[in-house]
Scaffold this motif. Sequence first.
Motif, PDB file in Angstrom:
ATOM      1  N   THR A 249      -6.391  51.207   9.626  1.00 16.97           N
ATOM      2  CA  THR A 249      -7.285  50.868   8.816  1.00 16.97           C
ATOM      3  C   THR A 249      -6.651  49.918   7.739  1.00 16.97           C
ATOM      4  OG1 THR A 249      -8.676  52.452   9.212  1.00 16.97           O
ATOM      5  CG2 THR A 249      -9.096  51.135   7.097  1.00 16.97           C
TER       6      THR A 249
ATOM      7  N   TRP B  82     -12.609  54.361  18.920  1.00 17.10           N
ATOM      8  CA  TRP B  82     -12.363  53.755  17.518  1.00 17.10           C
ATOM      9  C   TRP B  82     -11.204  52.427  17.501  1.00 17.10           C
ATOM     10  CZ3 TRP B  82      -8.431  52.777  13.735  1.00 17.10           C
ATOM     11  CH2 TRP B  82      -8.814  52.141  12.512  1.00 17.10           C
ATOM     12  N   LEU B  83      -9.876  52.880  18.131  1.00 12.47           N
ATOM     13  CA  LEU B  83      -9.028  51.662  18.516  1.00 12.47           C
ATOM     14  C   LEU B  83      -9.467  50.654  19.265  1.00 12.47           C
ATOM     15  CD1 LEU B  83      -5.807  54.203  18.703  1.00 12.47           C
ATOM     16  CD2 LEU B  83      -6.369  52.564  16.769  1.00 12.47           C
TER      17      LEU B  83
ATOM     18  N   ASN C  67     -12.074  48.456  17.231  1.00 12.98           N
ATOM     19  CA  ASN C  67     -11.394  47.780  16.063  1.00 12.98           C
ATOM     20  C   ASN C  67     -10.307  47.029  16.378  1.00 12.98           C
ATOM     21  OD1 ASN C  67     -12.765  48.970  13.402  1.00 12.98           O
ATOM     22  ND2 ASN C  67     -12.709  50.660  14.773  1.00 12.98           N
TER      23      ASN C  67
ATOM     24  N   TYR D 278      -0.290  55.500  20.590  1.00 12.54           N
ATOM     25  CA  TYR D 278       0.198  56.384  19.334  1.00 12.54           C
ATOM     26  C   TYR D 278       0.648  57.796  20.259  1.00 12.54           C
ATOM     27  CZ  TYR D 278      -4.387  58.727  20.334  1.00 12.54           C
ATOM     28  OH  TYR D 278      -5.405  59.056  20.982  1.00 12.54           O
TER      29      TYR D 278
ATOM     30  N   GLU E 262      -1.847  62.435  14.548  1.00 15.61           N
ATOM     31  CA  GLU E 262      -2.824  61.879  15.021  1.00 15.61           C
ATOM     32  C   GLU E 262      -3.958  61.481  13.772  1.00 15.61           C
ATOM     33  OE1 GLU E 262      -5.527  63.067  18.253  1.00 15.61           O
ATOM     34  OE2 GLU E 262      -4.042  63.179  19.599  1.00 15.61           O
ATOM     35  N   SER E 263      -3.543  62.457  12.770  1.00 20.54           N
ATOM     36  CA  SER E 263      -4.435  62.356  11.498  1.00 20.54           C
ATOM     37  C   SER E 263      -4.061  60.933  10.743  1.00 20.54           C
ATOM     38  CB  SER E 263      -4.191  63.491  10.718  1.00 20.54           C
ATOM     39  OG  SER E 263      -2.766  63.709  10.326  1.00 20.54           O
TER      40      SER E 263
ATOM     41  N   LEU F  12     -10.713  58.847  18.629  1.00 20.90           N
ATOM     42  CA  LEU F  12      -9.671  58.124  18.060  1.00 20.90           C
ATOM     43  C   LEU F  12      -9.398  57.061  19.015  1.00 20.90           C
ATOM     44  CD1 LEU F  12      -7.371  57.271  16.030  1.00 20.90           C
ATOM     45  CD2 LEU F  12      -5.659  58.836  16.927  1.00 20.90           C
TER      46      LEU F  12
ATOM     47  N   SER G 124      -5.369  46.578   9.273  1.00 21.73           N
ATOM     48  CA  SER G 124      -6.656  45.716   9.549  1.00 21.73           C
ATOM     49  C   SER G 124      -6.955  44.779   8.272  1.00 21.73           C
ATOM     50  CB  SER G 124      -7.770  46.600   9.997  1.00 21.73           C
ATOM     51  OG  SER G 124      -9.014  45.634  10.063  1.00 21.73           O
TER      52      SER G 124
ATOM     53  N   THR H 277      -5.536  56.715  11.969  1.00 17.88           N
ATOM     54  CA  THR H 277      -6.885  55.903  11.516  1.00 17.88           C
ATOM     55  C   THR H 277      -6.083  55.392  10.011  1.00 17.88           C
ATOM     56  OG1 THR H 277      -8.283  57.062  12.649  1.00 17.88           O
ATOM     57  CG2 THR H 277      -9.114  55.893  10.777  1.00 17.88           C
TER      58      THR H 277
END
Length: 277
Positions: free
Chosen positions: A84, A43-44, A47, A58, A76-77, A40, A87, A80
């Motif tokens: 997203t 990914w952050l 992006n 988070y 945490e789920s 995670l 974004s 994203t």
Amino acid sequence: MKMKYLPILLLMMLMACSKKEHLDTDLPGLGGETWDKGPLDFWLDSNFVYPYNIEVKYRFDRYELSLNKDLVPVLESQVTPVMTTISKTWVQPYIDEAGATFFKKYCQKQFVLVGSPQYNTNNTITLGTAEGGRKVVLFALNDFSLNDKPGVREMLHTIHHEFAHILHQTIMYPVEFKTISTGYTGSWNDYSLSEALARGFVTQYARSAPDEDFVEMVSTMLVEGKDGFDEIVNSAPDDGAAKLRQKEEIVVRYFKESWNIDFYSLQTRVQNAIDNL
């Protein structure tokens, strides 16, 4: 009496000195925590951090939040899906309409994600806050769902609201906007939406101050889209509807003259992004 307690004092001092091997123990909340980056985090980074220099926090950090509020961490789920959505419906429409250079220069630089809402003493709920045009805190994210379109729009309303603050704090909107409606009040939550619309305020919160009025117009027009905004205007009495149209004209003119942004084109981009989530 003084001599009687001296040996105890000396013993305590010696005990403290004898345990100095524990003095370098990390203290929670004072920079001692460490963790390894996971998928995670990477990914952050890819992006948000690397392309836009936007930090997304988070992991629960009490010192980023009001200390007198009961709050819970974001799952945490949820991170994203939330980021997203942001974004696609905030970052990309502005980049497509105004360019990456504009967005990178003016965008918020930190998002703090919180799982629960923040309840206030005046019987209101805070869903988002901003500090200095650079930090945005989003609440109630554990309830976020892409299937809940009203909830998605509510979160996006907060994002666009706070970004509009950055824009008008950089270049002020026309002063005549402040003279269109009367009845600004700190107790805005004591009045109904119908009362707000009658005075030409697009939301109840828009009554709180002229700056809030302006950014509520911007965020509502973007998130509700042309059809949604027209429905709001048509639900107001004639005098209130006329004032909302005056404010709409100023918002559109402000974006064009101050930022060279076609507001209606931006509005369409935001709506297409929301519809395609």
